[in-house]
Design a protein around this motif. Sequence first.
Motif, PDB file in Angstrom:
ATOM      1  N   LEU A  87      36.704  32.384  30.851  1.00  0.00           N
ATOM      2  CA  LEU A  87      35.935  33.498  30.299  1.00  0.00           C
ATOM      3  C   LEU A  87      35.516  34.412  31.446  1.00  0.00           C
ATOM      4  CD1 LEU A  87      33.753  31.326  27.904  1.00  0.00           C
ATOM      5  CD2 LEU A  87      35.763  32.697  27.282  1.00  0.00           C
ATOM      6  N   HIS A  88      35.449  35.731  31.181  1.00  0.00           N
ATOM      7  CA  HIS A  88      35.114  36.700  32.237  1.00  0.00           C
ATOM      8  C   HIS A  88      34.030  37.667  31.781  1.00  0.00           C
ATOM      9  CE1 HIS A  88      38.132  36.033  35.400  1.00  0.00           C
ATOM     10  NE2 HIS A  88      38.863  35.548  34.413  1.00  0.00           N
ATOM     11  N   ALA A  89      33.197  38.072  32.749  1.00  0.00           N
ATOM     12  CA  ALA A  89      32.222  39.146  32.541  1.00  0.00           C
ATOM     13  C   ALA A  89      32.249  40.016  33.792  1.00  0.00           C
ATOM     14  CB  ALA A  89      30.825  38.589  32.313  1.00  0.00           C
ATOM     15  N   THR A  91      34.632  41.756  30.724  1.00  0.00           N
ATOM     16  CA  THR A  91      35.893  41.347  30.109  1.00  0.00           C
ATOM     17  C   THR A  91      37.067  41.964  30.862  1.00  0.00           C
ATOM     18  OG1 THR A  91      34.773  41.317  27.986  1.00  0.00           O
ATOM     19  CG2 THR A  91      37.155  41.291  27.931  1.00  0.00           C
ATOM     20  N   ASN A  97      37.814  37.338  25.637  1.00  0.00           N
ATOM     21  CA  ASN A  97      37.068  36.080  25.738  1.00  0.00           C
ATOM     22  C   ASN A  97      37.063  35.404  24.373  1.00  0.00           C
ATOM     23  OD1 ASN A  97      36.320  36.299  28.495  1.00  0.00           O
ATOM     24  ND2 ASN A  97      34.713  37.750  27.939  1.00  0.00           N
ATOM     25  N   ASP A 140      31.604  38.192  24.347  1.00  0.00           N
ATOM     26  CA  ASP A 140      31.440  38.846  25.635  1.00  0.00           C
ATOM     27  C   ASP A 140      29.968  38.789  26.033  1.00  0.00           C
ATOM     28  OD1 ASP A 140      34.149  39.537  25.731  1.00  0.00           O
ATOM     29  OD2 ASP A 140      33.793  41.418  24.640  1.00  0.00           O
ATOM     30  N   ALA A 144      28.521  37.671  34.908  1.00  0.00           N
ATOM     31  CA  ALA A 144      29.129  36.390  35.265  1.00  0.00           C
ATOM     32  C   ALA A 144      28.021  35.384  35.548  1.00  0.00           C
ATOM     33  CB  ALA A 144      30.016  36.563  36.502  1.00  0.00           C
ATOM     34  N   TRP A 147      25.958  30.345  31.582  1.00  0.00           N
ATOM     35  CA  TRP A 147      25.204  30.743  30.393  1.00  0.00           C
ATOM     36  C   TRP A 147      24.872  29.516  29.563  1.00  0.00           C
ATOM     37  CZ3 TRP A 147      23.395  35.554  29.075  1.00  0.00           C
ATOM     38  CH2 TRP A 147      23.779  36.592  29.919  1.00  0.00           C
ATOM     39  N   THR A 163      30.706  28.925  31.412  1.00  0.00           N
ATOM     40  CA  THR A 163      30.797  29.704  32.632  1.00  0.00           C
ATOM     41  C   THR A 163      31.612  30.959  32.374  1.00  0.00           C
ATOM     42  OG1 THR A 163      30.682  27.727  34.003  1.00  0.00           O
ATOM     43  CG2 THR A 163      31.593  29.686  35.030  1.00  0.00           C
ATOM     44  N   TYR A 164      31.061  32.086  32.796  1.00  0.00           N
ATOM     45  CA  TYR A 164      31.774  33.356  32.781  1.00  0.00           C
ATOM     46  C   TYR A 164      31.989  33.750  34.236  1.00  0.00           C
ATOM     47  CZ  TYR A 164      31.326  34.164  27.785  1.00  0.00           C
ATOM     48  OH  TYR A 164      31.453  34.071  26.411  1.00  0.00           O
TER      49      TYR A 164
END
Length: 166
Positions: A87-89, A91, A97, A140, A144, A147, A163-164
Amino acid sequence: MRRIAALAAALLLLAACESGKAAAPAEPAAPATAAPAAAAQPGCGADVPSRVLPEWARTGFSDPEPSIPHVLGDQGDIVAIIFGYPLHAPTLPDRSNKILWVSRVPQQPASPLVIEARPDGKGDPVTREISGGAGPSTVDLPTAGCWHLQLKWSDHTDTMRLTYKS
């Protein structure tokens, strides 16, 4: 009958002597208990390995033992199957995600899945609502990090950490 029992005991004693160890009495097996889900889960900062999904979360998969990154809720009542791993922040432009939420417990029709997420478990929550309850969604989050999620659906609650990455 006594001869057979005596012969069996003698054979066991002989086998124990030949191995150099005394035969230990058999210990009763410990009752099978499920380890707390949190202890079995990768913590924030760790990679989420591809593992075989719990049986109750396999509906719709063609493979009878699908192996995919997923995180089980701390109570074991919900699983986040991470199709958009990692997962990414923010996106990524070429990937979402995507998370498939699967509930182990019965759901009420049209009851949403409400996610209250806190970075590192602190501060004001970021809330996301998935209509229709557990199912596919894109989740989303703004930054990062690790969380902590409080999940509420159909009169049930569970928690997990996701985890992002940046």
